[in-house]
Design a protein around this motif. Sequence first.
Motif, PDB file in Angstrom:
ATOM      1  N   PHE A 184       0.814  -1.214   0.000  1.00  0.00           N
ATOM      2  CA  PHE A 184       0.000   0.000   0.000  1.00  0.00           C
ATOM      3  C   PHE A 184       0.851   1.270   0.000  1.00  0.00           C
ATOM      4  CE2 PHE A 184      -3.051  -3.099   1.802  1.00  0.00           C
ATOM      5  CZ  PHE A 184      -4.042  -2.970   0.841  1.00  0.00           C
ATOM      6  N   CYS A 185       1.759   1.405   0.955  1.00  0.00           N
ATOM      7  CA  CYS A 185       2.536   2.651   1.027  1.00  0.00           C
ATOM      8  C   CYS A 185       3.806   2.605   0.178  1.00  0.00           C
ATOM      9  CB  CYS A 185       2.871   3.005   2.473  1.00  0.00           C
ATOM     10  SG  CYS A 185       4.059   1.907   3.272  1.00  0.00           S
ATOM     11  N   LYS A 186       4.310   1.417  -0.113  1.00  0.00           N
ATOM     12  CA  LYS A 186       5.491   1.224  -0.962  1.00  0.00           C
ATOM     13  C   LYS A 186       6.722   1.970  -0.449  1.00  0.00           C
ATOM     14  CE  LYS A 186       2.632   0.486  -5.054  1.00  0.00           C
ATOM     15  NZ  LYS A 186       1.424   0.244  -4.328  1.00  0.00           N
ATOM     16  N   VAL A 187       6.820   2.104   0.880  1.00  0.00           N
ATOM     17  CA  VAL A 187       7.922   2.857   1.473  1.00  0.00           C
ATOM     18  C   VAL A 187       8.823   1.973   2.328  1.00  0.00           C
ATOM     19  CG1 VAL A 187       8.508   4.762   3.030  1.00  0.00           C
ATOM     20  CG2 VAL A 187       6.577   4.976   1.470  1.00  0.00           C
ATOM     21  N   GLN A 241      -0.264   3.787   6.899  1.00  0.00           N
ATOM     22  CA  GLN A 241      -1.362   4.761   6.861  1.00  0.00           C
ATOM     23  C   GLN A 241      -1.976   4.870   5.465  1.00  0.00           C
ATOM     24  OE1 GLN A 241      -2.502   6.474   9.571  1.00  0.00           O
ATOM     25  NE2 GLN A 241      -1.013   5.425  10.855  1.00  0.00           N
ATOM     26  N   ALA A 242      -1.480   4.080   4.517  1.00  0.00           N
ATOM     27  CA  ALA A 242      -1.899   4.232   3.125  1.00  0.00           C
ATOM     28  C   ALA A 242      -3.215   3.536   2.793  1.00  0.00           C
ATOM     29  CB  ALA A 242      -0.800   3.722   2.195  1.00  0.00           C
ATOM     30  N   ASP A 243      -3.684   2.654   3.651  1.00  0.00           N
ATOM     31  CA  ASP A 243      -4.922   1.929   3.378  1.00  0.00           C
ATOM     32  C   ASP A 243      -5.973   2.319   4.409  1.00  0.00           C
ATOM     33  OD1 ASP A 243      -6.598  -0.098   2.142  1.00  0.00           O
ATOM     34  OD2 ASP A 243      -6.232  -1.263   3.965  1.00  0.00           O
ATOM     35  N   LEU A 244      -7.046   2.909   3.949  1.00  0.00           N
ATOM     36  CA  LEU A 244      -8.089   3.429   4.835  1.00  0.00           C
ATOM     37  C   LEU A 244      -8.767   2.328   5.650  1.00  0.00           C
ATOM     38  CD1 LEU A 244      -9.583   5.943   5.746  1.00  0.00           C
ATOM     39  CD2 LEU A 244     -11.185   5.597   3.872  1.00  0.00           C
ATOM     40  N   TYR A 245      -9.023   1.180   5.035  1.00  0.00           N
ATOM     41  CA  TYR A 245      -9.671   0.074   5.744  1.00  0.00           C
ATOM     42  C   TYR A 245      -8.817  -0.376   6.930  1.00  0.00           C
ATOM     43  CZ  TYR A 245     -11.861  -4.455   6.589  1.00  0.00           C
ATOM     44  OH  TYR A 245     -12.480  -5.532   7.175  1.00  0.00           O
ATOM     45  N   THR A 246      -7.523  -0.522   6.702  1.00  0.00           N
ATOM     46  CA  THR A 246      -6.608  -0.930   7.769  1.00  0.00           C
ATOM     47  C   THR A 246      -6.537   0.135   8.857  1.00  0.00           C
ATOM     48  OG1 THR A 246      -5.314  -2.186   6.168  1.00  0.00           O
ATOM     49  CG2 THR A 246      -4.254  -1.699   8.261  1.00  0.00           C
ATOM     50  N   VAL A 247      -6.511   1.382   8.467  1.00  0.00           N
ATOM     51  CA  VAL A 247      -6.465   2.476   9.448  1.00  0.00           C
ATOM     52  C   VAL A 247      -7.718   2.456  10.324  1.00  0.00           C
ATOM     53  CG1 VAL A 247      -6.474   4.992   9.708  1.00  0.00           C
ATOM     54  CG2 VAL A 247      -4.930   3.913   8.070  1.00  0.00           C
ATOM     55  N   ASN A 248      -8.875   2.214   9.731  1.00  0.00           N
ATOM     56  CA  ASN A 248     -10.119   2.138  10.509  1.00  0.00           C
ATOM     57  C   ASN A 248     -10.101   0.955  11.476  1.00  0.00           C
ATOM     58  OD1 ASN A 248     -11.224   4.427   9.355  1.00  0.00           O
ATOM     59  ND2 ASN A 248     -12.245   3.290   7.735  1.00  0.00           N
ATOM     60  N   LEU A 249      -9.633  -0.197  10.996  1.00  0.00           N
ATOM     61  CA  LEU A 249      -9.511  -1.356  11.892  1.00  0.00           C
ATOM     62  C   LEU A 249      -8.546  -1.050  13.039  1.00  0.00           C
ATOM     63  CD1 LEU A 249      -9.301  -4.399   9.435  1.00  0.00           C
ATOM     64  CD2 LEU A 249     -11.182  -3.818  10.960  1.00  0.00           C
ATOM     65  N   THR A 256      -5.018  -7.800  -2.166  1.00  0.00           N
ATOM     66  CA  THR A 256      -4.237  -6.831  -2.932  1.00  0.00           C
ATOM     67  C   THR A 256      -2.910  -7.455  -3.345  1.00  0.00           C
ATOM     68  OG1 THR A 256      -5.223  -5.054  -1.627  1.00  0.00           O
ATOM     69  CG2 THR A 256      -3.253  -4.507  -2.882  1.00  0.00           C
ATOM     70  N   LYS A 257      -2.546  -7.250  -4.582  1.00  0.00           N
ATOM     71  CA  LYS A 257      -1.304  -7.819  -5.104  1.00  0.00           C
ATOM     72  C   LYS A 257      -0.097  -7.232  -4.371  1.00  0.00           C
ATOM     73  CE  LYS A 257       1.160  -8.563  -9.400  1.00  0.00           C
ATOM     74  NZ  LYS A 257       1.237  -8.262 -10.817  1.00  0.00           N
ATOM     75  N   MET A 258       0.886  -8.090  -4.103  1.00  0.00           N
ATOM     76  CA  MET A 258       2.107  -7.638  -3.432  1.00  0.00           C
ATOM     77  C   MET A 258       2.924  -6.749  -4.354  1.00  0.00           C
ATOM     78  SD  MET A 258       3.564 -10.758  -1.232  1.00  0.00           S
ATOM     79  CE  MET A 258       2.435 -11.973  -0.647  1.00  0.00           C
ATOM     80  N   PHE A 259       3.692  -5.885  -3.734  1.00  0.00           N
ATOM     81  CA  PHE A 259       4.547  -4.965  -4.474  1.00  0.00           C
ATOM     82  C   PHE A 259       5.994  -5.417  -4.316  1.00  0.00           C
ATOM     83  CE2 PHE A 259       7.217  -1.090  -4.417  1.00  0.00           C
ATOM     84  CZ  PHE A 259       7.003  -0.668  -5.718  1.00  0.00           C
ATOM     85  N   ILE A 260       6.680  -5.555  -5.433  1.00  0.00           N
ATOM     86  CA  ILE A 260       8.103  -5.881  -5.414  1.00  0.00           C
ATOM     87  C   ILE A 260       8.835  -4.682  -5.988  1.00  0.00           C
ATOM     88  CG2 ILE A 260       9.904  -7.439  -6.226  1.00  0.00           C
ATOM     89  CD1 ILE A 260       7.680  -9.556  -6.577  1.00  0.00           C
TER      90      ILE A 260
END
Length: 172
Positions: free
Chosen positions: A79-82, A95-103, A159-163
């Motif tokens: 999500f944040c790719k950082v 903090q990049a995914d709203l659903y996760t932040v709400n949970l 969500t697809k993983m980021f490499i």
Amino acid sequence: MSLDIVFHLFIYLEWLEYTKDLFRTCGRSVPQKLQEQQQLEYYRRAITALFFGRHVFAIARLGWMKDNPIQREQRLCRFCKVVIETPEHAALQCQADLYTVNLRNNLREAVRAGNKWEIPINLTNQSSLYWFKKILFNWDLIGLCAKYMYEISVHWAKTKMFIAPEEITGNQ
């Protein structure tokens, strides 16, 4: 039918009625109780997967590739790719995914109400690991943590993983 089979069938039906009565005294119907037990099984599996490194987060998943495992520095958050995607990052930092932040906000409220702990909002990698362990290894919070990790795992698995490309991470 033989008398023995009839007797066992009778015992089974009596046991079934007894369990229905038992569930009714708990205020829930049998299907509802079974559904709750199934949910608890999912939560248990999610927390067990976390303990054994069989979770959905990139730090573990992208290292499993036998032929060409992805370097640790390339296993960035989907999500944040950082930063490197770890369970503690997913649970307490990203903090990049709203659903996760709400949970996470719901988790913070529950922890604050139950244990009077104030989990900081902005955490470093070290402090997120500290808080993650503190929540995870608190017996009073294990059920809450298991449910939380299950919900995050299900969501993140969609969500697809980021490499990260090697140029970004500096690997040659």
